[in-house]
Write an enzyme that holds these catalytic residues in place. Structure first.
Site, short mmCIF file in Angstrom:
data_model
loop_
_atom_site.label_atom_id
_atom_site.label_comp_id
_atom_site.label_asym_id
_atom_site.label_seq_id
_atom_site.Cartn_x
_atom_site.Cartn_y
_atom_site.Cartn_z
CD GLU A 143 -87.98 -33.33 -22.61
OE1 GLU A 143 -88.61 -32.51 -21.91
OE2 GLU A 143 -88.45 -34.44 -22.93
CD GLU A 252 -87.24 -40.31 -22.91
OE1 GLU A 252 -88.41 -39.92 -23.07
OE2 GLU A 252 -86.39 -39.66 -22.30
C1 XIL Z 1 -92.62 -39.68 -18.55
C2 XIL Z 1 -93.06 -40.93 -17.79
O1 XIL Z 1 -93.14 -42.00 -18.71
C3 XIL Z 1 -94.40 -40.71 -17.14
O2 XIL Z 1 -94.74 -41.82 -16.31
C4 XIL Z 1 -94.39 -39.43 -16.29
O3 XIL Z 1 -95.67 -39.17 -15.80
C5 XIL Z 1 -93.89 -38.26 -17.12
O4 XIL Z 1 -92.62 -38.56 -17.68
N1 XIL Z 1 -89.56 -37.46 -21.97
C6 XIL Z 1 -88.78 -37.92 -20.94
C7 XIL Z 1 -89.33 -38.90 -19.98
O5 XIL Z 1 -87.57 -37.61 -20.92
O6 XIL Z 1 -88.76 -38.76 -18.71
C8 XIL Z 1 -90.84 -38.80 -19.89
O7 XIL Z 1 -91.33 -39.85 -19.05
C9 XIL Z 1 -91.46 -38.86 -21.26
C10 XIL Z 1 -90.97 -37.71 -22.11
#
Ligand code: XIL
Length: 344
Positions: A143, A252
């Site tokens: 990001e 994701e």
């Molecule tokens: C999220 C996790 O799922 C949560 O448990 C945590 O509280 C915050 O992070 N983008 C990403 C991930 O790259 O690492 C994030 O994961 C969600 C958004």
């Protein structure tokens, strides 16, 4: 007991095209549900051949103090992957969230650029020397682009960037390549399937590739919605990124049953699962998996969780708002789209 119905899982159906992954944690893998013949562990063994640590390989978790690493859960997950004969995605090295407070400070002063590079290098060497035998791709930078609040080059004004400049990201990739020559190195981000943020990411990737920075692929996080993306948008994104000659991984994926701006007040929360939207969600999942097959550059589709009983979207972007974004329901049963995909 795994029923014969699932002798062939998603991973088998798509094995010629890409791996199928899920984000997990130790508690999730250890959870047993007395009301279900399934559990996360069984679903992983049946349907998935890749896992990602949902949180515990992030900088702040794995390296909470300058001289202390927390290997406990990451080691458990790495061993789990090894024993299960599946691969692991590494997530993530350079990200603006979930960083430890020591990282950007040196006593009472901000850390110098040179020292930040050194800290990053030490961190990379520690993680790669421990997990090089299991992690096949790493989200090296997560990001970095922000088209709303970033600078004139759309770079997010993170501590990493403010102290380390663009060079810190380039250094991260170079250092990872040296420390982990057989691992695929990814730039990972969300909302990069269309619009200004996709263009900014394409420009950024091209410029780094032209400068010889060792990047192997782009991670499309894929935090999607029941009504987005449509087929045309998805194909266009896959074509544009494939044209750079790099790999693509969906890193994701989850498909929210709320639009981004919906359900902000408690009175607007769904109290039961909205089945009409589950049908739309099924279309989105079906399209992602089947369309991705048309693009040889797509190497992995990972969902951000396994079953709807554990999803970060229950607390994002609204706290304590139930969501149902995954392929398996709250009792670990496959949603109908899983059966549709198994027939492909
Ligand atoms: C999220 C996790 O799922 C949560 O448990 C945590 O509280 C915050 O992070 N983008 C990403 C991930 O790259 O690492 C994030 O994961 C969600 C958004």
């Amino acid at each position: 007991m795994i029923t014969t119905e699932y002798a062939n899982g998603l991973k088998d159906v798509f094995s010629k095209s890409f791996k199928v992954g899920a984000a997990v944690s130790k508690p999730v893998l250890e959870q047993q549900d007395a009301n279900s013949v399934f559990c996360a562990d069984k679903l992983i063994k049946t349907h998935f051949n890749s896992i990602t640590a949902e949180n515990t390989m992030k900088f702040g978790w794995i390296h909470p103090e300058e001289n202390r690493y927390n290997w406990n859960e990451p080691d458990f997950l790495a061993d789990y992957a090894k024993k299960s004969g599946i691969t692991m995605r590494g997530h993530t090295i350079v990200w603006h969230n979930q960083t430890p407070s020591w990282l950007f400070a040196d006593g009472d002063a901000p850390v110098t650029k040179a020292k930040l590079f050194k800290r990053l290098e030490d961190h990379i060497i520690a993680l790669t020397s421990r997990y090089n035998d299991i992690i096949s791709s790493w989200d090296v930078v997560n990001e970095p682009i922000d088209t709303d609040k970033g600078d004139e080059n759309n770079m997010r004004l993170s501590e990493w960037y403010k102290i380390g400049g663009k060079e810190i990201f380039e250094f991260a990739f170079k250092c990872m390549r040296e420390a982990s020559p057989n691992t695929k190195l990814f730039l990972n981000d969300y909302n990069i399937e269309c619009g200004a943020k996709m263009e900014a990411n394409l420009r950024y990737l091209s410029s780094m590739l032209d400068a010889g920075i060792p990047i192997d692929g782009v991670g499309l996080q894929g935090h999607f919605y029941f009504d987005f993306p449509d087929e045309k948008t998805l194909r266009n994104a896959l074509e544009r990124y494939s044209a750079l000659g790099i790999e693509i991984e969906f890193t994701e994926v989850d498909i929210s049953l709320y639009r981004w701006n919906e359900g902000r007040d408690k009175s607007d929360f769904f109290t039961v699962r909205p089945e009409d939207r589950v049908l739309d969600q099924a279309k989105r999942y079906f399209e992602i998996f089947t369309i991705a097959r048309d693009y040889p550059s797509v190497k992995n589709i990972t969902t951000w969780g396994i079953a709807d009983n554990h999803t970060w979207l229950d607390n994002f972007p609204v706290k304590e708002r139930k969501n149902w974004p995954l392929l398996f329901d709250e009792q670990y049963n496959p949603k109908p789209v899983v059966d549709q995909l198994l027939k492909r």
